[in-house]
Design an enzyme around this catalytic site. Sequence first.
Site, PDB file in Angstrom:
ATOM      1  N   GLU A   1       0.889  -1.098   0.024  1.00  0.00           N
ATOM      2  CA  GLU A   1      -0.019  -0.031   0.081  1.00  0.00           C
ATOM      3  C   GLU A   1       1.045   1.175  -0.080  1.00  0.00           C
ATOM      4  OE1 GLU A   1      -2.982  -0.024  -1.234  1.00  0.00           O
ATOM      5  OE2 GLU A   1      -3.687  -1.273   0.506  1.00  0.00           O
TER       6      GLU A   1
ATOM      7  N   ASP B   1      -4.398   1.006  -9.306  1.00  0.00           N
ATOM      8  CA  ASP B   1      -5.786   0.644  -9.682  1.00  0.00           C
ATOM      9  C   ASP B   1      -6.165   0.548 -11.002  1.00  0.00           C
ATOM     10  OD1 ASP B   1      -5.728   1.326  -7.023  1.00  0.00           O
ATOM     11  OD2 ASP B   1      -6.770   3.045  -6.935  1.00  0.00           O
TER      12      ASP B   1
ATOM     13  N   GLY C   1     -16.643   5.257  -2.781  1.00  0.00           N
ATOM     14  CA  GLY C   1     -16.001   6.007  -1.710  1.00  0.00           C
ATOM     15  C   GLY C   1     -15.487   4.875  -0.652  1.00  0.00           C
ATOM     16  N   ALA C   2     -15.665   3.618  -1.120  1.00  0.00           N
ATOM     17  CA  ALA C   2     -15.059   2.406  -0.182  1.00  0.00           C
ATOM     18  C   ALA C   2     -13.800   1.917  -0.207  1.00  0.00           C
ATOM     19  CB  ALA C   2     -16.101   1.318  -0.377  1.00  0.00           C
ATOM     20  N   GLY C   3     -12.892   2.822  -1.331  1.00  0.00           N
ATOM     21  CA  GLY C   3     -11.676   2.274  -1.599  1.00  0.00           C
ATOM     22  C   GLY C   3     -11.474   1.101  -2.289  1.00  0.00           C
ATOM     23  N   LEU C   4     -12.440   0.846  -2.969  1.00  0.00           N
ATOM     24  CA  LEU C   4     -12.193  -0.443  -4.101  1.00  0.00           C
ATOM     25  C   LEU C   4     -12.144   0.177  -5.517  1.00  0.00           C
ATOM     26  CD1 LEU C   4     -15.490  -2.317  -2.537  1.00  0.00           C
ATOM     27  CD2 LEU C   4     -12.868  -2.764  -2.010  1.00  0.00           C
ATOM     28  N   SER C   5     -11.801   1.478  -5.623  1.00  0.00           N
ATOM     29  CA  SER C   5     -11.508   1.987  -6.797  1.00  0.00           C
ATOM     30  C   SER C   5     -12.651   2.001  -7.828  1.00  0.00           C
ATOM     31  CB  SER C   5     -10.417   1.165  -7.618  1.00  0.00           C
ATOM     32  OG  SER C   5      -9.146   1.086  -6.839  1.00  0.00           O
TER      33      SER C   5
ATOM     34  N   SER D   1     -25.808   9.366 -16.009  1.00  0.00           N
ATOM     35  CA  SER D   1     -25.181   8.311 -15.010  1.00  0.00           C
ATOM     36  C   SER D   1     -26.550   7.670 -14.328  1.00  0.00           C
ATOM     37  CB  SER D   1     -24.471   8.979 -14.016  1.00  0.00           C
ATOM     38  OG  SER D   1     -24.461   8.304 -12.595  1.00  0.00           O
TER      39      SER D   1
HETATM   40  C1  GLA Z   1      -5.095   4.762  -3.923  1.00  0.00           C
HETATM   41  C2  GLA Z   1      -4.458   5.162  -5.222  1.00  0.00           C
HETATM   42  C3  GLA Z   1      -3.586   3.912  -5.674  1.00  0.00           C
HETATM   43  C4  GLA Z   1      -2.595   3.612  -4.393  1.00  0.00           C
HETATM   44  C5  GLA Z   1      -3.430   3.372  -3.251  1.00  0.00           C
HETATM   45  C6  GLA Z   1      -2.457   3.165  -1.899  1.00  0.00           C
HETATM   46  O1  GLA Z   1      -6.057   3.636  -3.996  1.00  0.00           O
HETATM   47  O2  GLA Z   1      -5.332   5.385  -6.160  1.00  0.00           O
HETATM   48  O3  GLA Z   1      -2.717   4.299  -6.706  1.00  0.00           O
HETATM   49  O4  GLA Z   1      -1.701   4.501  -4.346  1.00  0.00           O
HETATM   50  O5  GLA Z   1      -4.227   4.563  -2.987  1.00  0.00           O
HETATM   51  O6  GLA Z   1      -1.843   2.134  -1.903  1.00  0.00           O
END
Ligand code: GLA
Length: 388
Positions: free
Chosen positions: A36, A173, A123-127, A70
Amino acid sequence: MKLQSLATEVLKSHREHFQSEPLICRAPGRVNIIGEHTDYNEGFVLPAAIDKASYVAVSKRDDDSIRLVSLNFHEEFETRLENLKPIPEGWANYVMGVADQLLKRGYKIGGFNLVLKGDVPIGAGLSSSASVECAVAWALNNIFQLNISNAELAEISQKAEHTFAGVMVGIMDLFISIHGRKDHVLKLDCRSLEYSYHPLELGDYKILLLNTNVKHSLASTEYNDRHAECRRGVEIVKSKYPEVRSLRDVTTDMLDELVKPVNELTWKRCSYVVNENKRLLEACDQLEKGNIEELGKLMYETHNGLSRDYGVSCKELDFLVDKVKGMEGVAGARMMGGGFGGCTINLVKEDAIPSLVKKIEKDYKAAMDIDLSYYIAQTGDGAGQIII
Ligand code: GLA
């Protein structure tokens, strides 16, 4: 079934809005096992694409307008190719950012109609944003027959995020959204972009995502700040070791010798990154040996580093990681992604999941007054066209 239904929804909506036959593409979100904040430091990452994705239905227009719908937000947006510029916030930025990058790189595109819907939690950090950018890049590459390589599609999507969302994200991502493979993790060297697939064999364990359901507003500014701090550390080390290009080339000894005496905070940040790269290599060994308990321990170490040294966690994420530690059937847990909210990733034995979730839901609500959500992550394939 689910895949068909989102694809069918964007198809139907496209026909209704634009009376034309679109091409349909999807691109997934991701989890990251370990590695990470290493991608923008030319280190390694170990993500897998998931079965949640963004779907776009796209058709060409014979003018230079772009017309966007959307279905998640029930919003429409319209502009012209010559007027592409970032708006204060919102999903349309991701589409415009990709179109703008294509034009800047000299690719010939015209106007287009696009309908978007996704099931990657926002917004859940799942890209979710990467999945939109990659689905759009994939679709435009196809309808305008641009013959862009997969690696460049990932780079175009990354640049879109830099220029239209203002977050200086690394390549992880976008790369996994394009290149993902079901049942596999991808080990990516973010310096050379060389990559290899490895079977994700977790035995009795599943990947459980616990969503804090918070996204603190400082996430993007802090992200860019960390990026800058890492560069500062590299500059200091370079004064004695000019061959150093990024934290990838830096050792703990170099940091202790040169950065610690000058700036303790920068030293802490950079030390985390150097250690995380080492941890990832070790984690790959453990995964290969099927030693999920050892992999889990490394994930806890990553969380400690991200929380104490890198400073990108928050009380909600720390709470969830602390709570599961020592619980029946849990091998490891950590915050995942950029930080300041979103999900923790947990390796939990399948039969322990129901009771764990029940307990954590209750404790989280009592402590934070926020509802928890959770997903058992299933892997999926990277971006592609869908034929209905
Ligand atoms: C986000 C960014 C990624 C990476 C992560 C942390 O998801 O989009 O490029 O830097 O944070 O690992």
